[in-house]
Write a protein that holds these residues in place. Structure first.
Motif, PDB file in Angstrom:
ATOM      1  N   ARG A 110       2.510  -2.978   7.935  1.00  0.00           N
ATOM      2  CA  ARG A 110       1.832  -1.734   8.298  1.00  0.00           C
ATOM      3  C   ARG A 110       1.620  -1.753   9.793  1.00  0.00           C
ATOM      4  O   ARG A 110       1.151  -2.746  10.355  1.00  0.00           O
ATOM      5  CB  ARG A 110       0.484  -1.666   7.579  1.00  0.00           C
ATOM      6  N   SER A 125       3.822   2.437   4.162  1.00  0.00           N
ATOM      7  CA  SER A 125       2.959   1.585   3.336  1.00  0.00           C
ATOM      8  C   SER A 125       2.060   2.420   2.433  1.00  0.00           C
ATOM      9  O   SER A 125       1.856   2.071   1.266  1.00  0.00           O
ATOM     10  CB  SER A 125       2.130   0.638   4.208  1.00  0.00           C
ATOM     11  N   VAL A 138       0.158  -5.451   1.494  1.00  0.00           N
ATOM     12  CA  VAL A 138       0.405  -4.854   2.810  1.00  0.00           C
ATOM     13  C   VAL A 138      -0.089  -5.833   3.860  1.00  0.00           C
ATOM     14  O   VAL A 138      -1.271  -6.184   3.889  1.00  0.00           O
ATOM     15  CB  VAL A 138      -0.305  -3.497   2.950  1.00  0.00           C
TER      16      VAL A 138
END
Length: 142
Positions: A110, A125, A138
């Motif tokens: 991310r 994401s 993530v």
């Protein structure tokens, strides 16, 4: 929780090495199979001097090089790995690959964009978290 099929989504961003390292660590810990995925998004990087076919060829070659590098890196660490790349929207491609390959975890990065910047650029994401067929990790970018 143990994972057996981990999809790691990579691009050419500065966070790629960190995202891959986390996916590799998890794959080693669980003796999981690793799928290294990449999405070629032609609209995001179109150049006026190249036609679409030339642009796709260049980006395909770059994607293959990136994916072969990380695939070999995983194999050197004793992790079974393969790679896949597709042209189109990254979020959709990641979710589709996870679904067809049967991933039980997706690892992706991310960039940390917020507000207007995220609205303009979009958030891969965010799309994956909301549409994935499995768990998602993530990894926050720098």
């Amino acid at each position: 929780m143990s994972f057996k099929k981990i999809l790691v989504a990579l691009d050419d961003s500065p966070a790629t090495a960190t995202v891959f390292a986390k996916a590799l660590e998890l794959a080693q810990k669980d003796a999981a199979h690793l799928m290294i995925g990449h999405s070629i998004n032609l609209t995001a990087s179109s150049q006026a001097t190249l036609n679409l076919a030339e642009l796709e060829e260049i980006q395909t070659q770059q994607a293959q090089g990136l994916l072969q590098f990380y695939c070999q890196k995983a194999k050197n660490q004793g992790v079974t790995a393969e790679f896949s790349y597709h042209t189109g929207d990254p979020g959709t491609n990641i979710c589709n690959l996870a679904r067809t390959w049967g991933a039980d975890l997706i690892v992706l990065g991310r960039r940390g964009l917020k507000g207007f910047a995220e609205l303009i650029v979009g958030s891969v994401s965010n799309h994956v978290v909301h549409h994935a067929p499995c768990s998602v990790l993530v990894v926050q970018g720098q």
